[in-house]
Write a protein that holds these residues in place. Structure first.
Motif, PDB file in Angstrom:
ATOM      1  N   MET A 127       0.826  -1.205   0.000  1.00  0.00           N
ATOM      2  CA  MET A 127       0.000   0.000   0.000  1.00  0.00           C
ATOM      3  C   MET A 127       0.861   1.256   0.000  1.00  0.00           C
ATOM      4  SD  MET A 127      -2.966  -1.276   2.674  1.00  0.00           S
ATOM      5  CE  MET A 127      -4.036   0.147   2.482  1.00  0.00           C
ATOM      6  N   ALA A 128       2.033   1.176   0.656  1.00  0.00           N
ATOM      7  CA  ALA A 128       2.963   2.307   0.648  1.00  0.00           C
ATOM      8  C   ALA A 128       3.517   2.526  -0.759  1.00  0.00           C
ATOM      9  CB  ALA A 128       4.096   2.059   1.639  1.00  0.00           C
ATOM     10  N   ILE A 129       3.818   1.428  -1.462  1.00  0.00           N
ATOM     11  CA  ILE A 129       4.298   1.532  -2.848  1.00  0.00           C
ATOM     12  C   ILE A 129       3.234   2.161  -3.728  1.00  0.00           C
ATOM     13  CG2 ILE A 129       5.013   0.191  -4.860  1.00  0.00           C
ATOM     14  CD1 ILE A 129       6.231  -1.853  -2.915  1.00  0.00           C
ATOM     15  N   ASP A 130       1.988   1.719  -3.550  1.00  0.00           N
ATOM     16  CA  ASP A 130       0.867   2.278  -4.311  1.00  0.00           C
ATOM     17  C   ASP A 130       0.729   3.778  -4.055  1.00  0.00           C
ATOM     18  OD1 ASP A 130      -1.840   2.153  -5.734  1.00  0.00           O
ATOM     19  OD2 ASP A 130      -2.433   2.802  -3.731  1.00  0.00           O
ATOM     20  N   ALA A 138      -2.639  -6.715 -12.513  1.00  0.00           N
ATOM     21  CA  ALA A 138      -1.694  -7.824 -12.368  1.00  0.00           C
ATOM     22  C   ALA A 138      -0.688  -7.530 -11.259  1.00  0.00           C
ATOM     23  CB  ALA A 138      -0.970  -8.060 -13.690  1.00  0.00           C
ATOM     24  N   VAL A 139      -0.197  -6.289 -11.205  1.00  0.00           N
ATOM     25  CA  VAL A 139       0.759  -5.902 -10.159  1.00  0.00           C
ATOM     26  C   VAL A 139       0.112  -6.005  -8.778  1.00  0.00           C
ATOM     27  CG1 VAL A 139       2.116  -3.984  -9.238  1.00  0.00           C
ATOM     28  CG2 VAL A 139       2.114  -4.429 -11.688  1.00  0.00           C
ATOM     29  N   ILE A 145      -0.082  -9.576  -7.776  1.00  0.00           N
ATOM     30  CA  ILE A 145       1.259 -10.064  -7.456  1.00  0.00           C
ATOM     31  C   ILE A 145       1.680  -9.603  -6.061  1.00  0.00           C
ATOM     32  CG2 ILE A 145       3.710  -9.844  -8.042  1.00  0.00           C
ATOM     33  CD1 ILE A 145       2.859  -9.809 -10.986  1.00  0.00           C
ATOM     34  N   LEU A 146       1.399  -8.322  -5.722  1.00  0.00           N
ATOM     35  CA  LEU A 146       1.748  -7.792  -4.410  1.00  0.00           C
ATOM     36  C   LEU A 146       1.005  -8.538  -3.295  1.00  0.00           C
ATOM     37  CD1 LEU A 146       1.903  -3.944  -5.104  1.00  0.00           C
ATOM     38  CD2 LEU A 146       3.799  -5.427  -4.440  1.00  0.00           C
ATOM     39  N   VAL A 147      -0.283  -8.797  -3.509  1.00  0.00           N
ATOM     40  CA  VAL A 147      -1.071  -9.515  -2.500  1.00  0.00           C
ATOM     41  C   VAL A 147      -0.579 -10.953  -2.359  1.00  0.00           C
ATOM     42  CG1 VAL A 147      -3.367 -10.419  -1.940  1.00  0.00           C
ATOM     43  CG2 VAL A 147      -3.116  -8.074  -2.769  1.00  0.00           C
ATOM     44  N   LEU A 148      -0.317 -11.610  -3.503  1.00  0.00           N
ATOM     45  CA  LEU A 148       0.184 -12.992  -3.469  1.00  0.00           C
ATOM     46  C   LEU A 148       1.551 -13.048  -2.780  1.00  0.00           C
ATOM     47  CD1 LEU A 148      -0.133 -15.955  -4.294  1.00  0.00           C
ATOM     48  CD2 LEU A 148       0.917 -15.379  -6.497  1.00  0.00           C
ATOM     49  N   THR A 149       2.390 -12.041  -3.054  1.00  0.00           N
ATOM     50  CA  THR A 149       3.709 -11.978  -2.412  1.00  0.00           C
ATOM     51  C   THR A 149       3.579 -11.825  -0.903  1.00  0.00           C
ATOM     52  OG1 THR A 149       4.678 -10.963  -4.398  1.00  0.00           O
ATOM     53  CG2 THR A 149       5.890 -10.711  -2.330  1.00  0.00           C
TER      54      THR A 149
END
Length: 295
Positions: A118-121, A139-140, A143-147
């Protein structure tokens, strides 16, 4: 699961917060109040974000996942804790304790990484607004949630893997209402000094580093938004302050056990909802539709 000798501890006694009966009843109603608010506090956020098209943005996608994590997180220890208030023999089995540790660290680790996402977003939205849609795509986001789930899983597996070989031959009393890793290790019938250092670096130090990193990143963002327009700056500052409040609650959550499993999951939806006009309007709109359809 490892086979355990008959002489080994098969269950742990949870001493809880207090042995006083009156205080226990008071705490029961207090925890029941908070727990009964967590579900209606998180579920509307998830439903609103899924149903309302205007909330189809990465920020709300992450918020829905955060609310889901909180729902799962507060379903691990509070139900048993509420039941234990009426029990004179508050215990948890060895296997139950291991499972509790696994899911607590899985969800807790995932939540910290999700907040970093969320900070990156927030950083891309403020510092690179023209490239936001290309950099933060669906997609990103997935990927962030899966990571976040993968890192939480690895963190949790490390905790459990280090605890499983430990012999527990007594005592078996935990001065808490859930299986706290630091207290579990101290009950082992072997030297655990090295293990405590490993746990400190794997959990405590990692959480502290993430906390400091998040505070620094949002501090930098708050400085950068000064160059934006008044309207954009106001919204960006509001978003950053909201995230910082959540991060501070995480740090406090690591210190106070009650916040760890009950109060902190409740604060996420309250803070985000009260500080976000768009989601409040969407929730009122959704509930209005449900009310009309029910007539």
């Amino acid at each position: 699961m490892l086979q355990r000798n008959q002489s080994m501890v098969e269950e742990f006694i949870l001493l809880g917060l207090s042995q006083n009966r009156e205080i226990q009843f008071a705490l029961f109603f207090l925890f029941l109040l908070f727990y009964s608010v967590i579900l209606p506090g998180n579920l509307p956020i998830i439903l609103t974000i899924q149903k309302e098209p205007q909330l189809n943005s990465p920020m709300y996608f992450f918020l829905a996942n955060l609310a889901f994590l909180d729902l799962c997180y507060c379903s691990i220890t509070p139900p048993k804790k509420l039941a234990d208030f009426f029990s004179s023999h508050k215990t948890i089995s060895y296997k139950g304790c291991i499972l509790q540790i696994f899911f607590l660290h899985l969800l807790g680790g995932s939540e910290i990484i999700l907040l970093i996402g969320m900070a990156i977003d927030c950083y891309v939205a403020i510092c690179h607004p023209l490239h936001y849609t290309s950099l933060i795509s669906k997609a990103v986001c997935y990927i962030l949630v899966l990571t976040s789930w993968c890192i939480g899983f690895m963190h949790s597996i490390i905790q459990v893997t280090l605890i499983l070989p430990l012999p527990f031959c007594g005592p078996n009393e935990l001065n808490n209402f859930f299986c706290d890793v630091t207290q579990i290790i101290k009950l082992a019938c072997t030297d655990t000094d090295t293990l405590e250092y490993i746990m400190f670096f794997n959990s405590g130090l990692a959480s502290l580093m993430c906390f400091i990193l998040l505070l620094i990143s949002y501090g930098v963002l708050l400085v950068k938004v000064r160059a934006n327009s008044n309207k954009g700056k106001s919204k960006a500052v509001s978003t950053c302050i909201t995230h910082i409040i959540i991060i501070i609650f995480i740090a406090f959550d690591k210190v106070v056990a009650v916040f760890h499993t009950v109060i902190f999951p409740l604060m996420n939806p309250i803070i985000y909802t009260l500080r976000n006009k768009e989601i409040k309007q969407a929730m009122l709109k959704l509930f209005g539709k449900i009310k009309v359809q029910s007539r």
